[in-house]
Design a protein around this motif. Structure first.
Motif, mmCIF file in Angstrom:
data_model
loop_
_atom_site.group_PDB
_atom_site.id
_atom_site.type_symbol
_atom_site.label_atom_id
_atom_site.label_comp_id
_atom_site.label_asym_id
_atom_site.label_seq_id
_atom_site.Cartn_x
_atom_site.Cartn_y
_atom_site.Cartn_z
ATOM 1 N N LYS A 42 9.390 3.867 -1.684
ATOM 2 C CA LYS A 42 10.744 4.428 -1.726
ATOM 3 C C LYS A 42 10.994 5.448 -0.618
ATOM 4 N N ASN A 43 10.426 5.164 0.556
ATOM 5 C CA ASN A 43 10.608 6.049 1.717
ATOM 6 C C ASN A 43 10.203 7.492 1.431
ATOM 7 N N SER A 44 9.300 7.660 0.468
ATOM 8 C CA SER A 44 8.898 9.031 0.143
ATOM 9 C C SER A 44 7.387 9.183 0.225
ATOM 10 N N PHE A 45 6.651 8.873 -0.843
ATOM 11 C CA PHE A 45 5.221 9.152 -0.829
ATOM 12 C C PHE A 45 4.404 7.953 -0.356
ATOM 13 N N PHE A 46 3.176 8.243 0.065
ATOM 14 C CA PHE A 46 2.286 7.233 0.637
ATOM 15 C C PHE A 46 1.128 6.968 -0.319
ATOM 16 N N LYS A 47 0.594 5.756 -0.250
ATOM 17 C CA LYS A 47 -0.583 5.427 -1.039
ATOM 18 C C LYS A 47 -1.387 4.351 -0.330
ATOM 19 N N CYS A 73 -10.722 8.195 -12.508
ATOM 20 C CA CYS A 73 -11.660 8.135 -11.386
ATOM 21 C C CYS A 73 -11.063 7.221 -10.330
ATOM 22 N N ILE A 74 -11.008 7.694 -9.098
ATOM 23 C CA ILE A 74 -10.430 6.930 -7.992
ATOM 24 C C ILE A 74 -11.528 6.681 -6.961
ATOM 25 N N LYS A 75 -11.794 5.412 -6.676
ATOM 26 C CA LYS A 75 -12.846 5.044 -5.734
ATOM 27 C C LYS A 75 -12.231 4.428 -4.478
ATOM 28 N N LEU A 76 -12.682 4.908 -3.318
ATOM 29 C CA LEU A 76 -12.208 4.387 -2.040
ATOM 30 C C LEU A 76 -13.271 3.487 -1.419
ATOM 31 N N PHE A 77 -12.854 2.300 -1.008
ATOM 32 C CA PHE A 77 -13.752 1.345 -0.376
ATOM 33 C C PHE A 77 -13.269 1.030 1.034
ATOM 34 N N LEU A 78 -14.214 0.919 1.956
ATOM 35 C CA LEU A 78 -13.890 0.489 3.302
ATOM 36 C C LEU A 78 -13.723 -1.028 3.303
ATOM 37 N N VAL A 79 -12.582 -1.496 3.780
ATOM 38 C CA VAL A 79 -12.306 -2.940 3.859
ATOM 39 C C VAL A 79 -12.340 -3.338 5.328
ATOM 40 N N ARG A 80 -13.258 -4.228 5.660
ATOM 41 C CA ARG A 80 -13.423 -4.649 7.061
ATOM 42 C C ARG A 80 -12.512 -5.843 7.342
ATOM 43 N N LEU A 81 -11.549 -5.621 8.236
ATOM 44 C CA LEU A 81 -10.564 -6.660 8.532
ATOM 45 C C LEU A 81 -11.097 -7.654 9.553
ATOM 46 N N PRO A 82 -10.701 -8.928 9.432
ATOM 47 C CA PRO A 82 -11.041 -9.914 10.452
ATOM 48 C C PRO A 82 -10.179 -9.716 11.699
ATOM 49 N N MET A 83 -10.383 -10.542 12.699
ATOM 50 C CA MET A 83 -9.656 -10.385 13.963
ATOM 51 C C MET A 83 -8.164 -10.628 13.785
ATOM 52 N N SER A 84 -7.797 -11.468 12.835
ATOM 53 C CA SER A 84 -6.378 -11.703 12.573
ATOM 54 C C SER A 84 -6.182 -11.935 11.078
ATOM 55 N N ARG A 85 -4.981 -11.627 10.612
ATOM 56 C CA ARG A 85 -4.675 -11.794 9.196
ATOM 57 C C ARG A 85 -3.176 -11.659 8.986
ATOM 58 N N GLN A 86 -2.701 -12.326 7.957
ATOM 59 C CA GLN A 86 -1.307 -12.196 7.565
ATOM 60 C C GLN A 86 -1.204 -11.236 6.384
ATOM 61 N N PHE A 87 -0.381 -10.213 6.528
ATOM 62 C CA PHE A 87 -0.100 -9.297 5.432
ATOM 63 C C PHE A 87 1.308 -9.584 4.911
ATOM 64 N N VAL A 88 1.422 -9.805 3.617
ATOM 65 C CA VAL A 88 2.721 -10.066 3.000
ATOM 66 C C VAL A 88 2.941 -8.996 1.935
ATOM 67 N N VAL A 89 3.893 -8.108 2.189
ATOM 68 C CA VAL A 89 4.061 -6.893 1.401
ATOM 69 C C VAL A 89 5.322 -6.999 0.536
ATOM 70 N N PRO A 90 5.270 -6.559 -0.722
ATOM 71 C CA PRO A 90 6.478 -6.550 -1.561
ATOM 72 C C PRO A 90 7.621 -5.782 -0.898
ATOM 73 N N LYS A 91 8.846 -6.260 -1.130
ATOM 74 C CA LYS A 91 10.010 -5.699 -0.438
ATOM 75 C C LYS A 91 10.270 -4.242 -0.789
ATOM 76 N N ASN A 92 9.796 -3.799 -1.941
ATOM 77 C CA ASN A 92 10.030 -2.395 -2.298
ATOM 78 C C ASN A 92 8.933 -1.469 -1.791
ATOM 79 N N LEU A 93 8.031 -1.999 -0.967
ATOM 80 C CA LEU A 93 7.019 -1.199 -0.308
ATOM 81 C C LEU A 93 7.128 -1.395 1.200
ATOM 82 N N LYS A 94 6.715 -0.394 1.946
ATOM 83 C CA LYS A 94 6.708 -0.486 3.403
ATOM 84 C C LYS A 94 5.294 -0.209 3.891
ATOM 85 N N MET A 95 4.782 -1.073 4.773
ATOM 86 C CA MET A 95 3.439 -0.851 5.301
ATOM 87 C C MET A 95 3.529 -0.192 6.666
#
Length: 204
Positions: free
Chosen positions: A74-79, A146-168
Motif C-alpha cells: 500500500k505504498n507504505s511499509f516494506f516487507k 519467531c521470524i527466520k531469515l533465509f538467504l535465497v540464491r537466485l539463478p541467472m534469470s527468473r520471472q517474478f509475478v507479483v500480486p497487484k496489491n504489492l509492489k516489488m
C-alpha cells in the motif's frame, strides 16, 4: 535443488536486468486494521502456539551494487517475501510455498525450484505488539512469534509475478543499513547479517 546446509560464503549476484517482473491477481487482505491483525495473531496463538514466520533475502545487482528485493504494501511499509508456516510445516517447504504465492505465476510452486540457502538470522517477539528482537529476551516464557531469515540464491534469470496489491522494489543495501525508521529493525539489519558473505557480481 535444496541447499539447506549450504555454508558457502560467496554469493553470486546477477543484474536486475536479467529478471522479468509481471503481475497477477491481488492477494486478499486478511485484516482491515492493526487491531484486527493483532486479534488474528492472538487467535492463532491460542489455537497453535508460537507463530513461526520464514522470509527470504533475495539479492540482485544494480549500478554495481548489491540490492535486496523488497515488497511494498500500500505504498507504505516494506516487507520481505515470505510468511507464516502451517502447523507442522518445515521451514524450507513453507518458505518455498510462500515465495511461490508472492512471486510466481504458479501459486502452488509445483514447477518452482527455489534455492533456499542457510538461515542467516532469527528474530523474536515476546508479545503481540512489541518490536522484534534478534534474541529471545531472558524473561520471556511464552514468545509469541519467531521470524527466520533465509538467504535465497537466485539463478541467472527468473520471472517474478507479483500480486497487484504489492509492489516489488530493488533497494540498495547501503540505503537500508541502520535505517529502521523506514524499513523496520529486521530489514535494516540485513546488511549486518550479510557481512560474512562475499558478493560475486556477475556481468551478463
Amino acid at each position: 535443488m535444496e541447499n539447506e546446509d549450504d555454508e558457502s560464503s560467496v554469493v553470486d549476484i546477477y543484474p536486475l536486468s536479467c529478471y522479468y517482473f509481471g503481475s497477477k491477481d491481488a492477494l486478499p487482505d486478511k485484516d482491515e486494521t492493526l487491531a484486527e491483525r493483532i486479534q488474528r495473531f492472538k487467535s492463532n496463538f491460542a489455537a497453535h502456539g508460537l507463530r513461526t514466520c520464514v522470509e527470504g533475502v533475495l539479492l540482485v545487482e544494480l549500478f554495481q551494487q548489491p540490492h535486496v528485493l523488497l515488497l511494498q504494501v500500500k505504498n507504505s511499509f516494506f516487507k520481505l517475501p515470505g510468511g507464516r508456516l502451517r502447523p507442522g510445516e518445515r521451514d524450507i517447504d513453507g518458505l518455498r510455498r510462500k515465495l511461490s504465492r508472492k512471486l510466481s505465476l504458479d501459486d502452488n510452486g509445483v514447477h518452482d525450484d527455489w534455492q533456499i540457502g542457510q538461515c542467516i538470522g532469527m528474530w523474536w517477539k515476546s508479545e503481540f505488539e512489541t518490536l522484534p528482537f534478534p534474541y529471545l529476551p531472558p524473561n520471556t516464557r511464552r514468545p509469541k512469534q519467531c521470524i527466520k531469515l533465509f538467504l535465497v540464491r537466485l539463478p541467472m534469470s527468473r520471472q517474478f509475478v507479483v500480486p497487484k496489491n504489492l509492489k516489488m522494489l530493488a533497494v540498495p543495501l547501503c540505503q537500508i543499513h541502520d535505517n529502521a525508521e523506514v524499513y523496520g529493525p529486521i530489514i535494516s539489519g540485513i546488511p549486518h547479517l550479510l557481512s560474512k558473505f562475499s558478493f560475486n557480481i556477475i556481468n551478463v
